[in-house]
Scaffold this motif. Structure first.
Motif, PDB file in Angstrom:
ATOM      1  N   GLY A   1       0.786  -1.210   0.000  1.00  0.00           N
ATOM      2  CA  GLY A   1       0.000   0.000   0.000  1.00  0.00           C
ATOM      3  C   GLY A   1       0.824   1.269   0.000  1.00  0.00           C
ATOM      4  O   GLY A   1       2.011   1.273  -0.332  1.00  0.00           O
ATOM      5  N   TRP A   2       0.178   2.370   0.416  1.00  0.00           N
ATOM      6  CA  TRP A   2       0.779   3.692   0.323  1.00  0.00           C
ATOM      7  C   TRP A   2       0.944   4.363   1.681  1.00  0.00           C
ATOM      8  O   TRP A   2       1.220   5.548   1.756  1.00  0.00           O
ATOM      9  N   GLY A   3       0.756   3.662   2.765  1.00  0.00           N
ATOM     10  CA  GLY A   3       0.682   4.300   4.063  1.00  0.00           C
ATOM     11  C   GLY A   3       2.010   4.506   4.765  1.00  0.00           C
ATOM     12  O   GLY A   3       3.095   4.339   4.191  1.00  0.00           O
ATOM     13  N   CYS A   4       1.921   4.845   6.059  1.00  0.00           N
ATOM     14  CA  CYS A   4       3.101   5.133   6.867  1.00  0.00           C
ATOM     15  C   CYS A   4       4.069   3.962   6.901  1.00  0.00           C
ATOM     16  O   CYS A   4       5.289   4.152   6.965  1.00  0.00           O
ATOM     17  N   ASP A   5       3.560   2.743   6.879  1.00  0.00           N
ATOM     18  CA  ASP A   5       4.416   1.554   6.962  1.00  0.00           C
ATOM     19  C   ASP A   5       5.015   1.153   5.622  1.00  0.00           C
ATOM     20  O   ASP A   5       5.872   0.278   5.556  1.00  0.00           O
ATOM     21  N   SER A   6       4.591   1.831   4.534  1.00  0.00           N
ATOM     22  CA  SER A   6       5.100   1.471   3.207  1.00  0.00           C
ATOM     23  C   SER A   6       6.504   1.985   2.957  1.00  0.00           C
ATOM     24  O   SER A   6       7.238   1.448   2.130  1.00  0.00           O
ATOM     25  N   HIS A   7       6.895   3.055   3.664  1.00  0.00           N
ATOM     26  CA  HIS A   7       8.172   3.746   3.429  1.00  0.00           C
ATOM     27  C   HIS A   7       8.248   4.320   2.019  1.00  0.00           C
ATOM     28  O   HIS A   7       9.334   4.464   1.455  1.00  0.00           O
TER      29      HIS A   7
ATOM     30  N   GLN B   1       8.004  13.541   0.343  1.00  0.00           N
ATOM     31  CA  GLN B   1       7.953  13.317   1.785  1.00  0.00           C
ATOM     32  C   GLN B   1       7.268  11.988   2.081  1.00  0.00           C
ATOM     33  O   GLN B   1       6.496  11.482   1.257  1.00  0.00           O
ATOM     34  N   PRO B   2       7.527  11.395   3.250  1.00  0.00           N
ATOM     35  CA  PRO B   2       6.860  10.131   3.585  1.00  0.00           C
ATOM     36  C   PRO B   2       5.346  10.228   3.432  1.00  0.00           C
ATOM     37  O   PRO B   2       4.739  11.221   3.849  1.00  0.00           O
ATOM     38  N   ALA B   3       4.761   9.228   2.808  1.00  0.00           N
ATOM     39  CA  ALA B   3       3.315   9.194   2.577  1.00  0.00           C
ATOM     40  C   ALA B   3       2.616   8.841   3.893  1.00  0.00           C
ATOM     41  O   ALA B   3       2.087   7.743   4.074  1.00  0.00           O
ATOM     42  N   CYS B   4       2.602   9.804   4.795  1.00  0.00           N
ATOM     43  CA  CYS B   4       2.151   9.533   6.156  1.00  0.00           C
ATOM     44  C   CYS B   4       1.721  10.829   6.820  1.00  0.00           C
ATOM     45  O   CYS B   4       2.446  11.832   6.752  1.00  0.00           O
TER      46      CYS B   4
ATOM     47  N   GLY C   1      -6.625  -4.516  -1.691  1.00  0.00           N
ATOM     48  CA  GLY C   1      -7.171  -3.174  -1.651  1.00  0.00           C
ATOM     49  C   GLY C   1      -6.559  -2.314  -0.569  1.00  0.00           C
ATOM     50  O   GLY C   1      -7.057  -1.240  -0.248  1.00  0.00           O
ATOM     51  N   TYR C   2      -5.447  -2.773   0.005  1.00  0.00           N
ATOM     52  CA  TYR C   2      -4.796  -2.077   1.119  1.00  0.00           C
ATOM     53  C   TYR C   2      -4.324  -0.687   0.725  1.00  0.00           C
ATOM     54  O   TYR C   2      -4.252   0.208   1.561  1.00  0.00           O
ATOM     55  N   LEU C   3      -4.020  -0.510  -0.554  1.00  0.00           N
ATOM     56  CA  LEU C   3      -3.538   0.802  -0.988  1.00  0.00           C
ATOM     57  C   LEU C   3      -4.577   1.887  -0.802  1.00  0.00           C
ATOM     58  O   LEU C   3      -4.246   3.080  -0.652  1.00  0.00           O
ATOM     59  N   TRP C   4      -5.881   1.548  -0.779  1.00  0.00           N
ATOM     60  CA  TRP C   4      -6.951   2.532  -0.606  1.00  0.00           C
ATOM     61  C   TRP C   4      -7.508   2.547   0.821  1.00  0.00           C
ATOM     62  O   TRP C   4      -8.495   3.222   1.091  1.00  0.00           O
TER      63      TRP C   4
END
Length: 455
Positions: free
Chosen positions: A190-196, A212-215, A264-267
């Motif tokens: 996905g695209w979240g804080c844990d994706s780096h 910047q970090p997607a977070c 669907g974790y990216l959304w």
């Protein structure tokens, strides 16, 4: 016959926009008493209003939809019937603005993926297309039985990453809204804080764009474990309040019915916010299919967002009919459950995809998207033409539960109050259908595009 805006339309096509003075007189909050205790947002992927409902409007002559588009030279082009598997058309922030072309709505043919060079004219314009009743029977039936808005616009000209940020906060927090950049150092799905992963960001519109970090960080976390507020490195992005904050402060429940990594974790929204991903709030993100079980058990939370997996998302290169089956399954589950009489369902799409729409967005908003409003308390067959946006659903939620707004955008947003009549005889459920998929549609359902975003 569909009722339009301020009255009942019979026959002829009505005015395209409500005047400014008329809009001011319509800008009222929800009537009282309000029996709604459950708000459900079904957030599908990537379609414009004309792409989904243009032919419905032409048929009923009650809502503002087009069956012809405009090419860059000003000449018209018919909106042809779309294949069930929509083509991959660019829908970045840049290409959406290119399509809008300062309100002329004539730039769609220039965006990547609209016209493959190897195809002949007209049939090649994949973004100049729209769907018919047989392709999305549940969505059309719901639109005719309950209410639709033909003036719901994207909050900004952004693709899915930005649209999902805005859905719960009304702000991009400085991100441009474009998808985080792929990286060989990606640490999680996905695209979240844990994706780096990193996404384009700038402090103000006049500042240069940086990655910047997607977070969205939160500094209530352990500094030893999360020194950057949950981001993987130092970030200038500031914490942003969400509708989840407002709900929890009022002791109200919420869930994100979303996907696990790979589904669907990216959304999924929760991973974008450190305050959700790295706290007990993460338990409020559950499998999207649980919405049907919770509805059947009378256990719907006060606020829900239902986020599809790729196979039923209706995204570019995914089956529209498979997604229509999913919508029918969700709505049927709620209609059959004990919470139906106290529920309002909003079905909409996160961005244009980017398929043609003829209505110029108001200043500060993006391309118009489909919106269907379903509830026993919705005016049947109603078309709400008051200007609205994604923030309007948050305004509805805030006015229903007595919550403080998040920003000036939801504070000023119209809340679809004209679509509801809490004094009427409550509407009965509407039967949904389950369409049989062809072998190709089943294959696409089980093998959706690995990278549904991009371009």
């Amino acid at each position: 016959m569909i009722n339009r805006g301020v009255g009942i339309v019979v026959g002829a096509v009505v005015a395209l926009l409500v005047s400014g003075s008329a809009q001011a007189s319509l800008n009222r909050e929800l009537p009282s008493p309000n029996p709604i205790r459950h708000v459900v947002i079904v957030y599908q992927e990537n379609h414009s209003f004309d792409n989904v409902f243009g032919r419905l409007c032409a048929w009923t002559q009650a809502c503002d939809g087009a069956t012809r588009g405009t090419l860059p030279d000003g000449s018209p082009i018919p909106l042809t019937k779309s294949p069930d598997i929509p083509p991959k058309v660019s829908h970045t922030t840049h290409t959406q603005k290119e399509a809008i072309d300062d309100g002329r709505m004539d730039g769609f043919a220039t965006i990547k993926g609209c016209r493959p060079e190897e195809s002949p004219p007209f049939q090649s314009y994949g973004c100049f297309s729209q769907f018919t009743q047989d392709q999305i029977p549940n969505l059309w039936k719901l639109a005719r039985s309950f209410a639709i808005s033909d003036r719901t616009f994207q909050l900004d000209s952004v693709e899915s990453y930005g649209a999902h940020l805005e859905l719960v906060s009304t702000t991009l927090a400085g991100f441009t809204g474009d998808t985080p950049k792929e990286s060989p150092d990606q640490a999680a799905a996905g695209w979240g804080c844990d994706s780096h992963l990193d996404a384009p960001w700038r402090a103000t519109v006049s500042d240069p764009i940086t990655l910047q970090p997607a977070c969205i960080p939160w500094y209530g976390l352990s500094p030893a474990q999360y020194p950057y507020g949950g981001a993987y490195r130092s970030t200038p992005v500031q914490p942003t309040p969400t509708i989840m904050d407002r709900l929890e402060y009022a002791h109200l429940s919420w869930k994100l019915y979303a996907g696990s990594p790979g589904g669907g974790y990216l959304w999924a929204i929760c991973p974008y916010y450190a305050k959700c991903l790295y706290t007990s709030r993460r338990q409020n993100q559950v499998d999207r299919r649980q919405i049907v079980d919770d509805a059947g058990a009378g256990a719907l939370p006060n606020f829900s967002v239902v986020i599809p997996g790729p196979g039923v998302s209706q995204h570019n290169e995914a089956s529209m009919k498979a997604g229509d089956n999913w919508i029918g399954q969700v709505v049927s589950g709620i209609q059959r459950g004990p919470d139906w009489d106290s529920t309002a369902i909003f079905i909409l799409y996160d961005d244009c995809g980017c398929f043609y729409d003829h209505v110029p967005p108001p200043p500060g908003l993006g391309i118009r998207t489909p919106m269907v409003i379903i509830s026993p308390w919705v005016r049947p067959g109603y078309v709400d033409s008051h200007r609205a946006s994604t923030a309007s659903m948050l305004a509805f939620t805030e006015h229903t539960f007595g919550l403080q707004p998040l920003t000036g955008r939801d504070a000023a947003a119209y809340d679809y109050g004209n679509s509801f009549d809490f004094a009427q005889e409550p509407l009965a459920p509407t039967a949904m259908t389950h369409s049989t998929l062809t072998p190709h549609q089943r294959y696409v359902f089980h093998h959706p595009p690995e990278d549904p975003e991009g371009t």
